[in-house]
Design a protein around this motif. Structure first.
Motif, PDB file in Angstrom:
ATOM      1  N   ARG A  71       2.909   2.415  -3.145  1.00 28.17           N
ATOM      2  CA  ARG A  71       2.235   2.847  -4.371  1.00 28.17           C
ATOM      3  C   ARG A  71       2.747   4.213  -4.807  1.00 28.17           C
TER       4      ARG A  71
ATOM      5  N   TYR B 143       0.819  -1.209   0.000  1.00 29.39           N
ATOM      6  CA  TYR B 143       0.000   0.000   0.000  1.00 29.39           C
ATOM      7  C   TYR B 143       0.856   1.264   0.000  1.00 29.39           C
TER       8      TYR B 143
ATOM      9  N   GLU C 123      -5.117   8.198  -5.721  1.00 25.97           N
ATOM     10  CA  GLU C 123      -5.438   6.800  -5.492  1.00 25.97           C
ATOM     11  C   GLU C 123      -5.776   6.494  -4.033  1.00 25.97           C
TER      12      GLU C 123
END
Length: 240
Positions: free
Chosen positions: A219, A216, A236
């Motif tokens: 990213r 996570y 995002e």
């Protein structure tokens, strides 16, 4: 402007994403981040995940501008290896939110937050370093030793892993430890939650939990560093 860089996080970073995976190696190779189902975010779940519990408490206090409480809660989450909370501690020391501004100590915390080399966290670290003079840099390096001794991954990851293993031992399932969809967990409102969802191994197996966090936070995020506090925006970011 001083809090702008954090706004992209505050809207929704109350829990890390998770996904089911049959093995640690496969999870690390094929992660595709998605939010943790809202229905499992119960008091019991947070009890097993104090990093999330205290991060959420810190975020709520921060939004209400109760900065002294937010700082305390982020430090509690930092004690369970929560890198976002460590980043927020750095931000609050830098800006003097809830405590007197302390740029060398802020750098020590942002350096710790970037310990796993997540790109956006490294961007913040380098932005802080660029704004320190030579004396402040030397002080930051010196004081950072105590911060690392108290909050580095080698110290704080085991704290969370103990909580995850304890929660695993308390699972209700077959004698072999297998949890199937036939098992249901009932929350405080009387709602039934599938055991296979609630006890997804990604939430409880430490090696998979860390792998999921890495996926996570690694990213790509668009970063824009200007004069003043670093600012990060990501289209995002999950909202949950």
């Amino acid at each position: 402007m001083r809090n702008a860089w954090a706004s992209a996080f505050l809207a929704g970073l109350v829990a890390l994403p998770a996904l089911a995976a049959p093995s640690t190696e496969e999870a690390c190779r094929n992660l595709s981040s998605k939010p943790i189902p809202a229905e499992i975010m119960t008091a019991g779940f947070y009890g097993a995940h104090p990093d999330m519990r205290w991060r959420n408490a810190g975020l709520e206090a921060y939004k209400k501008r109760n900065y002294a409480k937010a700082l305390r809660d982020f430090k509690r989450a930092a004690n369970y290896a929560d890198k976002f909370s460590q980043l927020m501690v750095a931000h609050m020391y830098w800006e003097g939110l809830g405590i007197a501004a302390d740029h060398p100590l802020a750098y020590a915390w942002v350096d710790l937050a970037a310990e796993r080399n997540y790109r956006s966290f490294v961007v913040h670290r380098e932005a802080y370093w660029a704004q320190l003079d030579e004396q402040q840099r030397a002080e930051a390096v010196h004081r950072g030793q105590a911060v690392y001794a108290r909050y580095s991954d080698s110290v704080t990851k085991p704290n969370l892993e103990r909580e995850l293993r304890l929660a695993t031992r308390n699972m209700t399932g077959g004698r072999t430890g297998l949890v199937t969809g036939a098992l249901y967990v009932t929350d405080v409102n009387g709602n039934d939650i599938s055991g296979s969802v609630y006890y997804d191994p990604t939430y409880y197996r430490p090696e998979m939990y860390w792998c999921d966090q890495d996926a996570y936070w690694s990213r790509p995020m668009r970063s824009n560093v200007e004069v003043g506090p670093p600012q990060t925006a990501s289209p995002e970011v999950d909202t949950r």
